[in-house]
Scaffold this active site. Structure first.
Site, mmCIF file in Angstrom:
data_model
loop_
_atom_site.group_PDB
_atom_site.id
_atom_site.type_symbol
_atom_site.label_atom_id
_atom_site.label_comp_id
_atom_site.label_asym_id
_atom_site.label_seq_id
_atom_site.Cartn_x
_atom_site.Cartn_y
_atom_site.Cartn_z
ATOM 1 N N SER A 71 7.476 -5.548 6.946
ATOM 2 C CA SER A 71 7.230 -5.914 7.894
ATOM 3 C C SER A 71 8.153 -7.032 7.919
ATOM 4 C CB SER A 71 5.805 -6.065 7.894
ATOM 5 O OG SER A 71 5.384 -4.736 7.602
ATOM 6 N N ASP A 83 5.517 -3.645 10.520
ATOM 7 C CA ASP A 83 3.552 -2.497 10.989
ATOM 8 C C ASP A 83 3.349 -2.688 12.002
ATOM 9 O OD1 ASP A 83 4.394 -5.945 10.940
ATOM 10 O OD2 ASP A 83 2.804 -6.347 8.949
ATOM 11 N N ARG A 87 0.952 -1.363 -0.036
ATOM 12 C CA ARG A 87 0.495 0.360 -0.450
ATOM 13 C C ARG A 87 0.955 1.111 -0.433
ATOM 14 N NH1 ARG A 87 -3.746 -1.559 4.997
ATOM 15 N NH2 ARG A 87 -1.833 -1.993 5.158
HETATM 16 C C1 GLC Z 1 6.138 -11.771 9.711
HETATM 17 C C2 GLC Z 1 7.570 -10.682 10.246
HETATM 18 C C3 GLC Z 1 6.897 -9.568 10.771
HETATM 19 C C4 GLC Z 1 5.835 -8.589 10.758
HETATM 20 C C5 GLC Z 1 4.819 -9.830 10.187
HETATM 21 C C6 GLC Z 1 3.006 -9.210 10.273
HETATM 22 O O1 GLC Z 1 5.965 -12.322 11.270
HETATM 23 O O2 GLC Z 1 8.731 -11.669 10.306
HETATM 24 O O3 GLC Z 1 8.090 -8.553 10.759
HETATM 25 O O4 GLC Z 1 5.569 -8.456 11.317
HETATM 26 O O5 GLC Z 1 4.506 -10.871 9.657
HETATM 27 O O6 GLC Z 1 3.563 -8.918 9.482
#
Ligand code: GLC
Length: 431
Positions: free
Chosen positions: A133, A187, A71
């Site tokens: 993320s 995130d 996004r």
């Molecule tokens: C995975 C990633 C992590 C992220 C999560 C949710 O676990 O390693 O960094 O926060 O997904 O998206």
């Protein structure tokens, strides 16, 4: 026969209050170890971010990349906890993008940004917050090295490299001179920051979507592995709880893990998150076929192919929608659909209960006796859309804290992962 099979599966996937209490204890030990820099399945990554004040202002661009749907957002922060989204667009990262090389991947992101700016006629100078993320070891708010890909991503040449530098180079290649990257965030951190911009009682951010993870503010003095400079008494920690590996697994979890692109990694994520719940259910259904428990032979092909049953489909079935209507497969009996629905319920119930136990572990790490009110910002399709998921979480929470569960507020926080990066960017100019 089917009843016996279902009962066996339900027993295997049962996650009791006792399991939850045991998990909370080992989770907290792993948290402590992670904070001290000792061996732990919880990475406990410093984020170089603290909670915002709520008075941060300005216009920012946010890139939110954490799954196949990226996004891009243009955000206006008005202060007093008010946020305006000027523009938002989703871009889908196809399989060919998430398994190519670093330059193809980051060029694609830069192209999307460029298209977004054109569409919204944004040709002014903009500071950019980048939500990325995946597990990243940060050395400042604007640098971070990817440890390892999760959630099925496999772009070559990114692990072990600084993702800000890689994105910045792509910006330069694409002539995006009026953009300046200022912040990198996970995130979970973004979600926590967004909700606490609106509500100061918020002290945890959780993602329950394709992947799962959480972040919370830690006292700086407890992060003994942190040797850098930091101006505040608290720093938000990205737990990377998807990696937690002290939960009892069923044979289905073991097999799924073994066949995955990262065996041994992200054990809890593989039991809880959206990328995997459909696959766990598929494996159980496949066994039901092999045992001759299912009537409709036509379904067999679907259940033979790994990842052919998605969590989204499972969620539709949970809401009594017939996902097979448009598939061209005929003659699927109600009985088979009911079995699939029950299996979906068993698998998603365990996921919700594990998620609550993990939240409870973090809360009692912060506030041992649970004396305070806690608002938990949660984003992700599992929590938002999967029928019964939140209710299952609530039930587990009440079992863990029979007298105090009403102090815990699970609050859906939309788009927090992206907006948070903008708030972080704004807070940098205001402290
Ligand atoms: C995975 C990633 C992590 C992220 C999560 C949710 O676990 O390693 O960094 O926060 O997904 O998206």
């Amino acid at each position: 026969m089917i009843d016996g099979f279902l009962k066996e599966i339900a027993n295997m996937f049962d996650f009791t209050r006792k399991d939850a209490c045991e998990m909370m204890r080992s989770f907290q030990i792993e948290m402590e170890n992670g904070l001290k820099g000792r061996k732990s399945s919880l990475k406990m990554l410093p984020s170089f971010v603290r909670r915002p004040k709520g008075n941060e202002k300005g216009d920012f661009l946010a890139i939110d990349l954490g799954g196949i749907n990226m996004r891009i957002l243009a955000i206006r922060l008005l202060g007093q906890g008010k946020i305006e989204t000027i523009g938002m667009k989703r871009f889908s990262l196809g399989k060919e993008i998430i398994s190519k090389t670093e330059d193809v991947f980051f060029d694609f992101i830069a192209d999307c940004v460029s298209a977004f700016l054109k569409e919204h006629k944004l040709d002014v100078f903009l500071e950019v917050g980048f939500t990325f993320s995946f597990p990243v070891i940060q050395t400042s708010i604007l640098s971070g090295v990817l440890v390892s890909w999760t959630k099925g991503f496999a772009v070559k040449g990114v692990e072990g490299h600084d993702v800000v530098t890689l994105l910045d180079k792509a910006f330069k290649r694409k002539g995006l001179e009026n953009l300046k990257l200022v912040a990198l965030a996970n995130d979970t951190v973004g979600t926590l920051v967004t909700q606490s911009y609106i509500n100061p009682l918020c002290d945890m951010g959780v993602i329950l979507g394709t992947g799962t993870n959480a972040a919370y503010p830690e006292r700086l003095e407890s992060i003994t592995k942190f040797k850098g400079m930091w101006y505040s008494e608290e720093m938000i920690i990205n737990i990377e709880w998807g990696g937690f590996d002290k939960i009892k697994m069923t044979k289905y979890d073991e097999q799924l893990d073994k066949d995955s692109e990262n065996p041994g990694g992200q054990r809890m994520e593989k039991m809880v998150s959206g990328r995997y719940l459909g696959e766990i259910a598929r494996r159980i259904m496949k066994e039901a076929f092999e045992k001759g428990l299912l009537g409709s032979k036509e379904l067999k092909d679907i259940f033979l192919k790994p990842y052919s049953l998605t969590t989204e489909q499972l969620s539709l079935i949970a809401s009594d929608k017939n996902i097979f209507n448009d598939s061209g497969i005929e003659g699927i009996s109600d009985k088979d659909i009911r079995l699939l629905k029950e299996i979906g319920q068993i698998v998603s119930k365990r996921a919700a209960r594990i998620a609550s136990a993990a939240i409870a572990a973090v809360l009692t790490h912060m506030d041992k006796e649970l004396k305070l009110e806690h608002v938990i910002a949660i984003d992700g399709s599992l929590f938002e859309k999967y029928k019964g998921f939140k209710e299952n979480m609530d039930t587990m929470m009440k079992e863990i804290f029979p007298n105090q569960a009403d102090k815990i507020h699970l609050s859906l926080t939309h788009d927090g992962s992206g907006i948070g990066a903008a708030i972080i960017a704004a807070s940098l100019s205001s402290h």
